[in-house]
Design a protein around this motif. Sequence first.
Motif, mmCIF file in Angstrom:
data_model
loop_
_atom_site.group_PDB
_atom_site.id
_atom_site.type_symbol
_atom_site.label_atom_id
_atom_site.label_comp_id
_atom_site.label_asym_id
_atom_site.label_seq_id
_atom_site.Cartn_x
_atom_site.Cartn_y
_atom_site.Cartn_z
ATOM 1 N N VAL A 1 0.838 -1.206 0.000
ATOM 2 C CA VAL A 1 0.000 0.000 0.000
ATOM 3 C C VAL A 1 0.870 1.251 0.000
ATOM 4 N N ASP A 2 1.933 1.260 0.795
ATOM 5 C CA ASP A 2 2.835 2.412 0.837
ATOM 6 C C ASP A 2 3.481 2.680 -0.517
ATOM 7 N N LEU A 3 3.775 1.624 -1.245
ATOM 8 C CA LEU A 3 4.463 1.776 -2.534
ATOM 9 C C LEU A 3 3.508 2.019 -3.709
ATOM 10 N N PHE A 4 2.400 1.295 -3.756
ATOM 11 C CA PHE A 4 1.526 1.336 -4.925
ATOM 12 C C PHE A 4 0.212 2.073 -4.693
ATOM 13 N N GLY A 5 -0.045 2.502 -3.461
ATOM 14 C CA GLY A 5 -1.296 3.174 -3.143
ATOM 15 C C GLY A 5 -2.347 2.179 -2.686
ATOM 16 N N GLU A 6 -3.402 2.699 -2.074
ATOM 17 C CA GLU A 6 -4.451 1.845 -1.496
ATOM 18 C C GLU A 6 -5.138 0.987 -2.553
ATOM 19 N N ASP A 7 -5.528 1.563 -3.678
ATOM 20 C CA ASP A 7 -6.267 0.813 -4.689
ATOM 21 C C ASP A 7 -5.420 -0.276 -5.341
ATOM 22 N N ALA A 8 -4.232 0.072 -5.780
ATOM 23 C CA ALA A 8 -3.385 -0.883 -6.494
ATOM 24 C C ALA A 8 -2.563 -1.755 -5.553
ATOM 25 N N GLY A 9 -2.316 -1.274 -4.333
ATOM 26 C CA GLY A 9 -1.412 -1.986 -3.445
ATOM 27 C C GLY A 9 -2.072 -2.942 -2.473
ATOM 28 N N ALA A 10 -3.328 -2.699 -2.099
ATOM 29 C CA ALA A 10 -3.988 -3.567 -1.119
ATOM 30 C C ALA A 10 -4.456 -4.850 -1.809
ATOM 31 N N PRO A 11 -3.758 -5.969 -1.584
ATOM 32 C CA PRO A 11 -4.127 -7.216 -2.255
ATOM 33 C C PRO A 11 -5.205 -7.966 -1.488
ATOM 34 N N SER A 12 -5.823 -8.937 -2.136
ATOM 35 C CA SER A 12 -6.565 -9.923 -1.358
ATOM 36 C C SER A 12 -5.487 -10.735 -0.623
ATOM 37 N N ARG A 13 -5.875 -11.381 0.490
ATOM 38 C CA ARG A 13 -4.808 -11.938 1.313
ATOM 39 C C ARG A 13 -5.321 -13.066 2.192
ATOM 40 N N SER A 14 -4.423 -14.008 2.447
ATOM 41 C CA SER A 14 -4.631 -15.029 3.464
ATOM 42 C C SER A 14 -3.409 -15.040 4.361
#
Length: 154
Positions: A118-131
């Motif tokens: 998120v810090d590098l790519f921004g909230e929209d592009a950086g926040a992945p789906s995650r497990s």
Amino acid sequence: MSDIYVKLKELGLELPKAPAKGGVYSSSKGFGNNLVYISGCGPVMDTPVTGKVGKEFNKDEAKEFAKNSMLNVLAVLQAQIGDLNKVKQAVKILVFVASTDEFYEQPYVANGGSQLLVDLFGEDAGAPSRSAIGVNVLPGNIPVEIEAIFEIKE
């Protein structure tokens, strides 16, 4: 979108050299419509890190290990695509945390890797789906391992 390498520098970070493979597999593999899968990377930067979260390491140390694991993921991705500014978005990350049976904060640990994206790519592009998964042991007795899928710009 800003330059990823400038953002890394602003955060006081630099990409390590892409870690060497530890077996018979590809460190990265492109597939589908501009997707790249990155095999699991651990937190080893300069010196080995071994042990379990909840025993040798606390949750904050483990969160830092997740950030370092993500830096290694990004180093492998850069080796595959040549320039991290080509990343359209982080699609999915899977975070493994070698932890004691009494440790239940794997998602907190995973935030170290997610927050870096998120810090590098921004909230929209950086926040992945995650497990975030707790496991008994990881290769080499590392405490954290992350694998990822990224979409690359056409």
